[in-house]
Motif scaffolding. Structure first.
Motif, PDB file in Angstrom:
ATOM      1  N   GLY A   1      -2.264 -17.119  15.266  1.00  0.00           N
ATOM      2  CA  GLY A   1      -2.092 -16.160  13.643  1.00  0.00           C
ATOM      3  C   GLY A   1      -0.615 -15.746  14.502  1.00  0.00           C
ATOM      4  O   GLY A   1      -0.426 -15.530  15.961  1.00  0.00           O
ATOM      5  N   PHE A   2      -0.017 -14.663  13.634  1.00  0.00           N
ATOM      6  CA  PHE A   2       1.250 -14.234  14.209  1.00  0.00           C
ATOM      7  C   PHE A   2       1.236 -12.448  13.766  1.00  0.00           C
ATOM      8  O   PHE A   2       0.603 -12.005  13.016  1.00  0.00           O
ATOM      9  CB  PHE A   2       2.589 -14.132  13.379  1.00  0.00           C
ATOM     10  CG  PHE A   2       2.757 -15.281  13.326  1.00  0.00           C
ATOM     11  CD1 PHE A   2       4.587 -15.414  13.719  1.00  0.00           C
ATOM     12  CD2 PHE A   2       2.615 -16.172  12.282  1.00  0.00           C
ATOM     13  CE1 PHE A   2       4.685 -16.628  13.772  1.00  0.00           C
ATOM     14  CE2 PHE A   2       3.365 -17.768  12.206  1.00  0.00           C
ATOM     15  CZ  PHE A   2       4.065 -17.731  13.236  1.00  0.00           C
ATOM     16  N   GLY A   3       1.005 -12.409  16.011  1.00  0.00           N
ATOM     17  CA  GLY A   3       0.846 -10.347  15.571  1.00  0.00           C
ATOM     18  C   GLY A   3       1.243  -9.448  15.200  1.00  0.00           C
ATOM     19  O   GLY A   3       2.832  -9.935  14.319  1.00  0.00           O
ATOM     20  N   LYS A   4       1.594  -8.510  14.637  1.00  0.00           N
ATOM     21  CA  LYS A   4       2.612  -7.171  14.869  1.00  0.00           C
ATOM     22  C   LYS A   4       3.799  -7.596  15.940  1.00  0.00           C
ATOM     23  O   LYS A   4       3.350  -7.055  16.750  1.00  0.00           O
ATOM     24  CB  LYS A   4       2.422  -6.156  14.094  1.00  0.00           C
ATOM     25  CG  LYS A   4       0.897  -6.277  13.803  1.00  0.00           C
ATOM     26  CD  LYS A   4       0.195  -4.913  13.138  1.00  0.00           C
ATOM     27  CE  LYS A   4      -0.530  -5.115  12.162  1.00  0.00           C
ATOM     28  NZ  LYS A   4      -2.295  -5.395  12.892  1.00  0.00           N
ATOM     29  N   MET A   5       5.137  -7.985  15.190  1.00  0.00           N
ATOM     30  CA  MET A   5       5.837  -7.638  16.238  1.00  0.00           C
ATOM     31  C   MET A   5       7.236  -7.429  15.471  1.00  0.00           C
ATOM     32  O   MET A   5       7.413  -7.335  14.123  1.00  0.00           O
ATOM     33  CB  MET A   5       6.226  -9.671  15.957  1.00  0.00           C
ATOM     34  CG  MET A   5       5.297 -10.297  17.332  1.00  0.00           C
ATOM     35  SD  MET A   5       5.834 -11.564  17.145  1.00  0.00           S
ATOM     36  CE  MET A   5       5.749 -12.391  15.716  1.00  0.00           C
TER      37      MET A   5
ATOM     38  N   ILE B   1       0.068 -20.716  12.406  1.00  0.00           N
ATOM     39  CA  ILE B   1       1.084 -22.537  13.300  1.00  0.00           C
ATOM     40  C   ILE B   1       0.153 -23.750  12.389  1.00  0.00           C
ATOM     41  O   ILE B   1      -1.156 -23.786  12.312  1.00  0.00           O
ATOM     42  CB  ILE B   1       0.795 -22.325  14.182  1.00  0.00           C
ATOM     43  CG1 ILE B   1      -0.105 -21.980  15.026  1.00  0.00           C
ATOM     44  CG2 ILE B   1       1.697 -20.538  14.631  1.00  0.00           C
ATOM     45  CD1 ILE B   1       0.588 -22.358  17.099  1.00  0.00           C
ATOM     46  N   ASP B   2       1.356 -24.931  12.479  1.00  0.00           N
ATOM     47  CA  ASP B   2       0.662 -25.782  13.096  1.00  0.00           C
ATOM     48  C   ASP B   2       0.461 -26.521  14.099  1.00  0.00           C
ATOM     49  O   ASP B   2       0.998 -26.458  14.944  1.00  0.00           O
ATOM     50  CB  ASP B   2       1.683 -26.868  12.359  1.00  0.00           C
ATOM     51  CG  ASP B   2       1.289 -28.472  11.869  1.00  0.00           C
ATOM     52  OD1 ASP B   2       0.346 -28.987  12.804  1.00  0.00           O
ATOM     53  OD2 ASP B   2       2.107 -29.298  11.475  1.00  0.00           O
ATOM     54  N   ASN B   3      -1.183 -26.148  14.081  1.00  0.00           N
ATOM     55  CA  ASN B   3      -1.785 -27.026  15.640  1.00  0.00           C
ATOM     56  C   ASN B   3      -2.269 -27.408  16.268  1.00  0.00           C
ATOM     57  O   ASN B   3      -2.154 -28.520  17.387  1.00  0.00           O
ATOM     58  CB  ASN B   3      -3.070 -25.677  16.210  1.00  0.00           C
ATOM     59  CG  ASN B   3      -3.722 -25.552  17.266  1.00  0.00           C
ATOM     60  OD1 ASN B   3      -2.615 -24.973  18.360  1.00  0.00           O
ATOM     61  ND2 ASN B   3      -5.132 -25.368  17.749  1.00  0.00           N
TER      62      ASN B   3
ATOM     63  N   ILE C   1      12.240 -23.901  11.651  1.00  0.00           N
ATOM     64  CA  ILE C   1      10.557 -22.603  11.495  1.00  0.00           C
ATOM     65  C   ILE C   1       9.608 -22.594  10.763  1.00  0.00           C
ATOM     66  O   ILE C   1      10.117 -23.423   9.406  1.00  0.00           O
ATOM     67  CB  ILE C   1      10.911 -21.122  11.274  1.00  0.00           C
ATOM     68  CG1 ILE C   1      12.158 -20.442  12.173  1.00  0.00           C
ATOM     69  CG2 ILE C   1      10.345 -20.818  11.238  1.00  0.00           C
ATOM     70  CD1 ILE C   1      12.725 -19.312  12.347  1.00  0.00           C
ATOM     71  N   GLY C   2       8.915 -23.184  11.089  1.00  0.00           N
ATOM     72  CA  GLY C   2       7.337 -24.472  10.771  1.00  0.00           C
ATOM     73  C   GLY C   2       6.656 -23.576  10.217  1.00  0.00           C
ATOM     74  O   GLY C   2       5.638 -22.379  11.866  1.00  0.00           O
ATOM     75  N   ILE C   3       5.552 -22.557   9.044  1.00  0.00           N
ATOM     76  CA  ILE C   3       4.376 -21.921   9.015  1.00  0.00           C
ATOM     77  C   ILE C   3       3.540 -21.965   8.178  1.00  0.00           C
ATOM     78  O   ILE C   3       4.190 -22.518   7.420  1.00  0.00           O
ATOM     79  CB  ILE C   3       4.920 -20.271   8.694  1.00  0.00           C
ATOM     80  CG1 ILE C   3       6.160 -19.946   9.426  1.00  0.00           C
ATOM     81  CG2 ILE C   3       4.081 -19.248   8.439  1.00  0.00           C
ATOM     82  CD1 ILE C   3       5.963 -19.422  10.522  1.00  0.00           C
ATOM     83  N   ASN C   4       2.615 -22.087   8.681  1.00  0.00           N
ATOM     84  CA  ASN C   4       1.280 -21.827   7.503  1.00  0.00           C
ATOM     85  C   ASN C   4       1.079 -21.309   6.297  1.00  0.00           C
ATOM     86  O   ASN C   4       0.266 -20.149   7.615  1.00  0.00           O
ATOM     87  CB  ASN C   4      -0.209 -22.873   8.338  1.00  0.00           C
ATOM     88  CG  ASN C   4      -0.997 -23.617   7.582  1.00  0.00           C
ATOM     89  OD1 ASN C   4      -1.235 -22.749   6.256  1.00  0.00           O
ATOM     90  ND2 ASN C   4      -1.773 -23.938   8.498  1.00  0.00           N
ATOM     91  N   THR C   5       1.795 -20.987   5.600  1.00  0.00           N
ATOM     92  CA  THR C   5       1.624 -20.019   5.215  1.00  0.00           C
ATOM     93  C   THR C   5      -0.182 -19.903   3.907  1.00  0.00           C
ATOM     94  O   THR C   5       0.011 -17.914   3.475  1.00  0.00           O
ATOM     95  CB  THR C   5       2.490 -19.319   3.942  1.00  0.00           C
ATOM     96  OG1 THR C   5       2.609 -20.816   3.677  1.00  0.00           O
ATOM     97  CG2 THR C   5       3.733 -19.430   4.851  1.00  0.00           C
TER      98      THR C   5
END
Length: 507
Positions: A368-372, A272-274, A411-415
């Protein structure tokens, strides 16, 4: 001469006996047997809250878009949040009774358990508690003569409360534009569940109004002959109540159903953009939440239009004759300034307003993004946790609106997985953005080619989304392509439509 006077007196006395001494409101009735003698009697009106309508944007299931099994849907979770989240809470109801177009009765009903800070009766307005309450069904007792009347109900309407506290009867057709004391900002789960539960009595005592979901309903009802024993006569059918707002939720998937593998390996590197939220003057992230917002306009967030406008979708009063329906007043200066058409609205309403739609359990340590899998947002307040988190927005029905005029999820994601420097521009090059319009697409009347975009009242907009391979996959295989960021300018390609976006906070 004397005989004529005696005859006149007899006729006059007979008239008084038939009409004057009864003290009853006389009307033209279908039959005397059905409707009785025309005297006012105690009747009981019933109202029930309709369930939220089915989702009208992103209907259906999330699909993981795999090449080997592209049509395997996820299994949606069945949710009934209305009681848990106080979506069906009713504190007060303003009831209007019309005989043709004449207002003959106005009653402010309040929940029996809420008496502190309620308005007091004055000439033209009665104040009393409403009756039984069970499963979203409410009863209201009042005195009426037999006949046919129009009933209009405004529920949890802050302006009805404010006007009654000031000794006035609120015009149910009036639109309040950005005039809502303590009402600006999107309504959300936290306001409904926590703040109102703990502070509503304090608010009413101070003359303020807690944030509640407003509702409205109307019907034409026939008042029949009353009960012989004087008990309230129950009138049928009941009046349907619909929520004025729409409910928005985001359900996100990053992994398989067992939560053992990401849908795409690169999701493990998503961040994410922290940075702090961009305030319009310094650098910072574009989303008010850590990664997802619902973006509307500040003007709409502070506007309340209780009754539907002509041509707008509504679930209540559908069986009423068109000339008997009561609509929002869009013939005033407010209409000319804002509501006339899409071009007028687009010119006048330009300031974006964003509210956080993050989930407290979507971002683990490390950002980060967990397993959802099919995971809804949650909210936490103090030591309490609510399993669901929603935002609520007003309906939107204006001729000529386009998709880019609609409120949307950002939605904003740092890929890239790389850190974003604090002094990076707001739309940092590491970020990829997705814009998901909240809208119901309505075909033109008569099968024409022109289409309308609306946000419908009493409707749930459930956005089922899954990350896969740098894309955001919506229901039925719809692919929402990302905004690409270059030199602080975001360009959008959504469903192959080139549409320039609007930043949540403009410089």
């Amino acid at each position: 001469m004397m005989n004529n006077m005696k005859y006149t007196i007899r006729i006059l006395l007979l008239g008084l006996l038939l009409f004057g001494l009864t003290g009853c409101h006389q009307r033209v009735f279908p039959t005397d047997e059905e409707l009785g003698d025309g005297c006012e009697q105690m009747v009981r009106i019933t109202a029930k809250i309709l369930p939220s309508d089915a989702p009208l944007r992103a209907m259906g299931d999330v699909r993981d878009d795999t090449e080997d099994d592209p049509d395997t849907p996820f299994d949606p979770e069945v949710v009934d949040p209305e009681s848990q989240l106080h979506e069906d809470r009713v504190d007060h109801v303003m009831l209007y009774v019309y005989d043709n177009d004449k207002l003959i009765r106005a009653v402010f009903y309040h929940a029996p358990k809420i008496t502190v800070g309620m308005p007091v009766a004055f000439d033209g307005l009665e104040v009393k508690p409403f009756g039984t309450e069970a499963g979203g069904i409410f009863t209201f007792d009042l005195m009426l003569s037999p006949g046919r009347y129009r009933f209009v109900l405004l529920v949890n309407d802050p302006k009805s409360y404010e006007e009654a506290k000031n000794g006035n009867i609120r015009d149910p057709q009036k639109i309040y534009l950005s005039q809502m004391t303590k009402e600006t900002g999107m309504l959300n789960t936290e306001m409904l569940y926590f703040k109102n539960t703990r502070n509503s009595i304090t608010l009413y005592r101070s003359g303020l109004h807690p944030r509640l979901i407003p509702m409205t309903g109307q019907a034409m009802l026939t008042i029949p002959k009353g009960n012989d024993d004087g008990t309230p006569k129950t009138v049928t059918p009941s009046i349907n109540l619909e929520r004025v707002f729409a409910r928005v939720e985001l359900i996100l998937t990053t992994a398989n159903k067992e939560k053992t593998e990401y849908l795409s390996p690169e999701i493990a590197n998503y961040r994410i953009d922290n940075r702090d939220y961009f305030d319009g003057t310094t650098s910072g992230r574009l989303t008010k939440g850590k990664f997802v917002d619902l973006v509307d306009t500040d003007w709409r967030a502070g506007t309340l239009e209780m009754l539907p406008t002509r041509g707008e979708y509504t679930a209540t009063g559908r069986n009423m004759p068109e000339d008997s329906r009561l609509y929002s007043d869009r013939t005033s200066t407010d209409y000319l300034q804002y509501f006339r058409d899409g071009a007028t609205y687009r010119t006048q309403v330009t300031t974006p307003y964003a509210e956080n739609l993050d989930s407290t359990n979507k971002i683990p340590d490390g950002f980060g993004f967990g397993k959802m899998y099919h995971q809804r947002s949650q909210t936490r307040w103090s030591k309490f946790t609510v399993n669901l988190y929603y935002l609520y927005i007003p309906p939107m029905c204006i001729d000529g609106l386009k998709k880019e005029d609609m409120p949307y999820i950002l939605i904003g994601i740092n890929t890239t997985g790389k850190d974003i420097p604090e002094d990076a521009p707001a739309a940092a090059e590491q970020m990829t953005y997705f814009r998901l319009p909240i809208t119901t697409l309505v075909s033109a009347a008569g099968g024409g080619i022109e289409e309308k975009f609306e946000v419908r009242r009493n409707t749930t907009y459930s956005i089922y989304a899954a990350f896969r391979g740098g894309r955001l996959i919506l229901n039925d295989g719809i692919k929402v392509l990302p905004w690409k960021v270059e030199n602080e300018t975001i360009e959008v390609d959504i469903d192959d439509a080139k549409t320039p976006p609007v930043l949540p906070i403009e410089k």
